[in-house]
Structure formats: structure tokens, C-alpha cells
Design a protein around this motif. Sequence first.
Motif, PDB file in Angstrom:
ATOM      1  N   UNK A  20      16.959   7.098   5.855  1.00  0.00           N
ATOM      2  CA  UNK A  20      17.110   5.670   5.590  1.00  0.00           C
ATOM      3  C   UNK A  20      16.111   4.877   6.432  1.00  0.00           C
ATOM      4  N   UNK A  21      15.988   5.253   7.697  1.00  0.00           N
ATOM      5  CA  UNK A  21      15.017   4.604   8.582  1.00  0.00           C
ATOM      6  C   UNK A  21      13.619   4.736   7.992  1.00  0.00           C
ATOM      7  N   UNK A  22      13.253   5.937   7.572  1.00  0.00           N
ATOM      8  CA  UNK A  22      11.909   6.162   7.044  1.00  0.00           C
ATOM      9  C   UNK A  22      11.637   5.336   5.801  1.00  0.00           C
ATOM     10  N   UNK A  23      12.634   5.178   4.946  1.00  0.00           N
ATOM     11  CA  UNK A  23      12.439   4.380   3.732  1.00  0.00           C
ATOM     12  C   UNK A  23      12.163   2.918   4.084  1.00  0.00           C
ATOM     13  N   UNK A  24      12.826   2.400   5.114  1.00  0.00           N
ATOM     14  CA  UNK A  24      12.564   1.022   5.548  1.00  0.00           C
ATOM     15  C   UNK A  24      11.171   0.925   6.157  1.00  0.00           C
ATOM     16  N   UNK A  25      10.825   1.875   7.019  1.00  0.00           N
ATOM     17  CA  UNK A  25       9.525   1.842   7.700  1.00  0.00           C
ATOM     18  C   UNK A  25       8.377   1.898   6.697  1.00  0.00           C
ATOM     19  N   UNK A  26       8.540   2.633   5.630  1.00  0.00           N
ATOM     20  CA  UNK A  26       7.496   2.720   4.608  1.00  0.00           C
ATOM     21  C   UNK A  26       7.230   1.372   3.940  1.00  0.00           C
ATOM     22  N   UNK A  27       8.167   0.439   4.060  1.00  0.00           N
ATOM     23  CA  UNK A  27       8.027  -0.878   3.430  1.00  0.00           C
ATOM     24  C   UNK A  27       7.361  -1.907   4.330  1.00  0.00           C
ATOM     25  N   UNK A  33       4.476  -5.725  12.155  1.00  0.00           N
ATOM     26  CA  UNK A  33       5.279  -4.795  12.958  1.00  0.00           C
ATOM     27  C   UNK A  33       6.736  -5.211  12.907  1.00  0.00           C
ATOM     28  N   UNK A  34       7.608  -4.271  13.187  1.00  0.00           N
ATOM     29  CA  UNK A  34       9.031  -4.563  13.312  1.00  0.00           C
ATOM     30  C   UNK A  34       9.554  -3.827  14.534  1.00  0.00           C
ATOM     31  N   UNK A  55      14.601   8.674  15.357  1.00  0.00           N
ATOM     32  CA  UNK A  55      14.046   8.942  14.027  1.00  0.00           C
ATOM     33  C   UNK A  55      12.532   8.773  14.042  1.00  0.00           C
ATOM     34  N   UNK A  56      12.072   7.721  14.710  1.00  0.00           N
ATOM     35  CA  UNK A  56      10.635   7.477  14.766  1.00  0.00           C
ATOM     36  C   UNK A  56       9.923   8.562  15.568  1.00  0.00           C
ATOM     37  N   UNK A  57      10.543   9.039  16.630  1.00  0.00           N
ATOM     38  CA  UNK A  57       9.943  10.120  17.420  1.00  0.00           C
ATOM     39  C   UNK A  57       9.714  11.358  16.571  1.00  0.00           C
ATOM     40  N   UNK A  62       4.113  12.607  10.518  1.00  0.00           N
ATOM     41  CA  UNK A  62       4.168  12.466   9.065  1.00  0.00           C
ATOM     42  C   UNK A  62       3.279  11.305   8.638  1.00  0.00           C
ATOM     43  N   UNK A  63       2.172  11.569   7.969  1.00  0.00           N
ATOM     44  CA  UNK A  63       1.241  10.494   7.599  1.00  0.00           C
ATOM     45  C   UNK A  63       1.813   9.508   6.573  1.00  0.00           C
ATOM     46  N   UNK A  64       2.916   9.844   5.930  1.00  0.00           N
ATOM     47  CA  UNK A  64       3.522   8.943   4.939  1.00  0.00           C
ATOM     48  C   UNK A  64       4.398   7.875   5.580  1.00  0.00           C
ATOM     49  N   UNK A  65       4.685   8.033   6.870  1.00  0.00           N
ATOM     50  CA  UNK A  65       5.546   7.086   7.576  1.00  0.00           C
ATOM     51  C   UNK A  65       4.709   6.337   8.606  1.00  0.00           C
TER      52      UNK A  65
END
Length: 120
Positions: A20-27, A33-34, A55-57, A62-65
Amino acid sequence: MAKLKQVLPSGARDISFFEQVYEVVKLIPKGRVTSYGAIAHFLGTRMSARMVGWAMNAAHSNPLIPAHRVVNRQGLLTGKMHFATPTEMEERLAKEKVKVKEDQVLEFEKIFWDPSVELS
């Protein structure tokens, strides 16, 4: 969690918190920045900014995030040690015209992207 369904792809299974975190970060748009806390708040888990950090660590390779776009609540590059080099986070931000001085995002309030506002 109703907001999440607007952001995340639909599917039969529940997705993990990290996903879920990654899906938000991709946006997060380029040049913005957030914060860990803003993501946690958007996901309905206001007190879990540290979990967002974990999650970010796990996502820096991952180049997609775009993990470089997530900083602490004061605009500090607290996650920089998890990148391949100590300067990679700042270098990625610089490519997006985000100015950083002494690990601090300049004009943080101006370029801050709040998912609770932007995705509502």
C-alpha cells in the motif's frame, strides 16, 4: 480504507501494508516530496510513520518506487543511508529540480505533496 480503493489496483486479495505504501509513493509527482507521516495518515494509520519508513528502507533498490521522494516531516533526507551511496538520494532529487542543502529539502512547504489532499 475507502480512500485506498481509489488509489490501489482492484484485486481479489488484500495487499500488505508495504505494498500500500509503495502504491502511494509511486503517485508522488517528480519534483515533489512527501513525508513518512503523510503517507501513514493517508493510509488511515496515522501513528505508523515508522512502519512507512521500514517499507521505504526495503524499497530503495526497486527502480519502480521513487523512494527518494519520501523524507521526514521536516524535509530531512533521513533515509539517505539506505541508498547505494550517501549522496544518491540527493542526486535523484536534484535531477528533479528539488534543491537540498545539508540534507534539508529547501522550500519544503512549497513542494510538499500531501496524499490526503492530492488524492482525495
